[in-house]
Design a protein around this motif. Structure first.
Motif, mmCIF file in Angstrom:
data_model
loop_
_atom_site.group_PDB
_atom_site.id
_atom_site.type_symbol
_atom_site.label_atom_id
_atom_site.label_comp_id
_atom_site.label_asym_id
_atom_site.label_seq_id
_atom_site.Cartn_x
_atom_site.Cartn_y
_atom_site.Cartn_z
ATOM 1 N N ARG A 1 -29.941 -44.097 73.579
ATOM 2 C CA ARG A 1 -30.884 -43.601 73.013
ATOM 3 C C ARG A 1 -31.266 -42.223 72.884
ATOM 4 O O ARG A 1 -31.831 -41.463 72.008
ATOM 5 N N LYS A 2 -31.000 -41.794 74.252
ATOM 6 C CA LYS A 2 -31.291 -40.159 74.528
ATOM 7 C C LYS A 2 -30.375 -39.394 73.714
ATOM 8 O O LYS A 2 -30.418 -38.366 73.359
ATOM 9 N N ILE A 3 -28.987 -39.683 73.208
ATOM 10 C CA ILE A 3 -28.087 -39.244 72.627
ATOM 11 C C ILE A 3 -28.083 -39.464 71.246
ATOM 12 O O ILE A 3 -27.208 -39.073 70.328
ATOM 13 N N LEU A 4 -29.155 -40.175 70.688
ATOM 14 C CA LEU A 4 -29.032 -40.674 69.321
ATOM 15 C C LEU A 4 -30.089 -39.779 68.623
ATOM 16 O O LEU A 4 -31.300 -39.595 69.147
ATOM 17 N N LYS A 5 -30.082 -39.416 67.355
ATOM 18 C CA LYS A 5 -30.757 -38.732 66.651
ATOM 19 C C LYS A 5 -32.128 -39.719 66.172
ATOM 20 O O LYS A 5 -31.940 -40.747 66.512
ATOM 21 N N HIS A 6 -33.118 -39.004 65.889
ATOM 22 C CA HIS A 6 -34.183 -39.717 65.389
ATOM 23 C C HIS A 6 -33.879 -40.645 64.264
ATOM 24 O O HIS A 6 -33.234 -40.031 63.516
ATOM 25 N N ASP A 7 -34.218 -42.088 64.311
ATOM 26 C CA ASP A 7 -33.679 -42.860 63.129
ATOM 27 C C ASP A 7 -32.177 -43.170 63.342
ATOM 28 O O ASP A 7 -31.569 -43.659 62.439
ATOM 29 N N GLY A 8 -31.613 -42.776 64.469
ATOM 30 C CA GLY A 8 -30.051 -42.924 64.415
ATOM 31 C C GLY A 8 -29.734 -44.575 65.040
ATOM 32 O O GLY A 8 -30.990 -45.284 65.382
ATOM 33 N N VAL A 9 -28.752 -44.955 64.528
ATOM 34 C CA VAL A 9 -28.575 -46.565 64.574
ATOM 35 C C VAL A 9 -27.407 -46.923 65.778
ATOM 36 O O VAL A 9 -26.666 -46.276 66.048
ATOM 37 N N LEU A 10 -27.944 -47.994 66.289
ATOM 38 C CA LEU A 10 -26.815 -48.605 67.421
ATOM 39 C C LEU A 10 -26.613 -50.022 66.648
ATOM 40 O O LEU A 10 -27.060 -50.627 66.323
ATOM 41 N N VAL A 11 -25.048 -50.213 66.925
ATOM 42 C CA VAL A 11 -24.478 -51.507 66.435
ATOM 43 C C VAL A 11 -23.774 -52.001 67.450
ATOM 44 O O VAL A 11 -22.932 -51.370 67.947
ATOM 45 N N VAL A 12 -24.065 -53.168 68.137
ATOM 46 C CA VAL A 12 -23.002 -53.895 69.045
ATOM 47 C C VAL A 12 -22.726 -55.158 68.688
ATOM 48 O O VAL A 12 -23.457 -55.864 68.002
ATOM 49 N N ALA A 13 -21.487 -55.545 69.141
ATOM 50 C CA ALA A 13 -21.122 -56.976 69.125
ATOM 51 C C ALA A 13 -20.751 -57.734 70.534
ATOM 52 O O ALA A 13 -20.313 -56.816 71.356
ATOM 53 N N VAL A 14 -21.348 -58.977 70.633
ATOM 54 C CA VAL A 14 -21.162 -59.411 71.882
ATOM 55 C C VAL A 14 -20.497 -60.921 71.683
ATOM 56 O O VAL A 14 -20.618 -61.475 70.437
ATOM 57 N N HIS A 15 -19.806 -61.534 72.336
ATOM 58 C CA HIS A 15 -19.526 -62.915 72.368
ATOM 59 C C HIS A 15 -20.704 -63.912 72.526
ATOM 60 O O HIS A 15 -21.618 -63.568 73.312
ATOM 61 N N GLY A 16 -20.535 -65.122 71.863
ATOM 62 C CA GLY A 16 -21.304 -66.057 72.202
ATOM 63 C C GLY A 16 -21.616 -66.936 73.463
ATOM 64 O O GLY A 16 -21.102 -66.519 74.279
ATOM 65 N N LEU A 17 -22.342 -68.101 73.323
ATOM 66 C CA LEU A 17 -22.512 -68.747 74.665
ATOM 67 C C LEU A 17 -21.120 -69.402 74.950
ATOM 68 O O LEU A 17 -20.245 -69.568 74.229
ATOM 69 N N ALA A 18 -21.036 -70.002 76.178
ATOM 70 C CA ALA A 18 -19.764 -70.748 76.544
ATOM 71 C C ALA A 18 -19.524 -71.763 75.428
ATOM 72 O O ALA A 18 -18.238 -71.930 75.139
#
Length: 297
Positions: A156-173
């Motif tokens: 968040r500190k290195i994202l511009k105002h209104d900058g976007v983060l997109v992450v992908a993770v694996h589901g449950l076991a």
């Protein structure tokens, strides 16, 4: 896949072993492991865009990248997401990829021809940048950071105002049996194979947990989508061999130290677990991926 486990601290007798989670040792082991398996991971999995790596294009779509954007790819690995990003950016854009594995970064550098790209060996929990990015991506890395909240707050500190983060993770076991089919019997027969508190591949597999983590770090307008893919690893024997040499690479030696009888029991139980996914002699695993986006308002 990115399923890694740390080295353990043992007493001399297995019966008296007392594994202790050590974040520093964990990172050292992750780094060593990825330097070992990066090539196989890239050429047999990620670069082929099979199974869970079909999510790469979903990340690109959600990121809404513009040609002049400055993009940071956290835990970029061998560069599969970075490569797609580079094909959208123009001469005024910038792509920065960071990862712990030098071998993975070398593969990324070799596969991307975009001029304004740089790949840095860097710990995501200790990022140091003196400028801000428009977008940040992270595919299959968030769940493995010991202090994921610190990583997200740093982003968040290195994202511009209104900058976007997109992450992908694996589901449950239960939604990603590629991992659980073997790991479940491993944990049943060797319950102390990993210390309590070790980050696991399913850590943010529940959408509520993933949303809570991003919101807790200050991201707003968090949206989570579920994507269901299929991965075919071949026969059970092919699956077992691949899993032992990649996903379980960092714990294989410890597993084998318990003797062939335990290994045989684990394999037998895993084969029984896998039978429900067998079709005409080959395995077909469903694979759930969660993709989350958040805005830095």
């Amino acid at each position: 896949m990115r399923s890694v486990t740390i080295n353990l601290s043992f007493e001399k007798d297995h019966k008296e072993m007392k594994p202790i989670f050590d974040p520093i040792q964990y990172k050292i082991t992750v780094k060593t492991n990825w330097n070992t398996v990066a090539s196989e991971y890239h050429y047999n999995w990620a670069d082929k865009k099979i199974g869970p790596f079909k999510s790469t294009m979903e990340i690109i779509k959600l990121s809404s990248i513009k040609p002049d954007n400055k993009i940071l790819d956290v835990a970029c690995g061998t560069g599969v997401v970075s490569k797609e990003i580079s094909q959208v950016l123009g001469p005024k854009g910038l792509l920065v990829g960071i990862d712990l594995s030098r071998t993975a970064l070398d593969i990324a550098r070799g596969s991307i021809s975009y001029q304004n790209s740089i790949f840095i060996e860097m710990d995501a929990e200790n990022m140091g940048f003196n400028f801000k990015f428009d977008k940040v991506t992270c595919q299959y890395g968030l769940m493995f950071f010991p202090d994921s909240r610190k990583v997200l707050e740093s982003i968040r500190k290195i994202l511009k105002h209104d900058g976007v983060l997109v992450v992908a993770v694996h589901g449950l076991a239960e939604d990603v049996p590629y991992f659980s089919t073997i790991m479940k019997p491993v944990l049943e027969h060797i319950p102390d194979i990993r210390p309590y508190g070790t980050p696991t591949v399913h850590r943010f597999g529940n959408p509520k947990d993933l949303e809570s983590e991003l919101s807790g770090a200050g991201f707003e307008d968090v949206i989570i989508t579920r994507h269901d893919f299929v991965y075919e690893p071949g026969t059970f024997e092919e699956y077992w061999t691949d899993y032992m040499n990649s996903t379980a690479n960092s714990i294989k030696t410890k597993m084998e130290s318990y003797g062939q009888e335990i290994m045989d029991k684990i394999k037998q139980d895993a084969k029984k677990n896998a039978s429900q996914y067998e079709r005409n002699g080959n395995l077909m695993f469903p694979w759930t991926v969660l993709i989350a986006s958040g805005i830095n308002h």
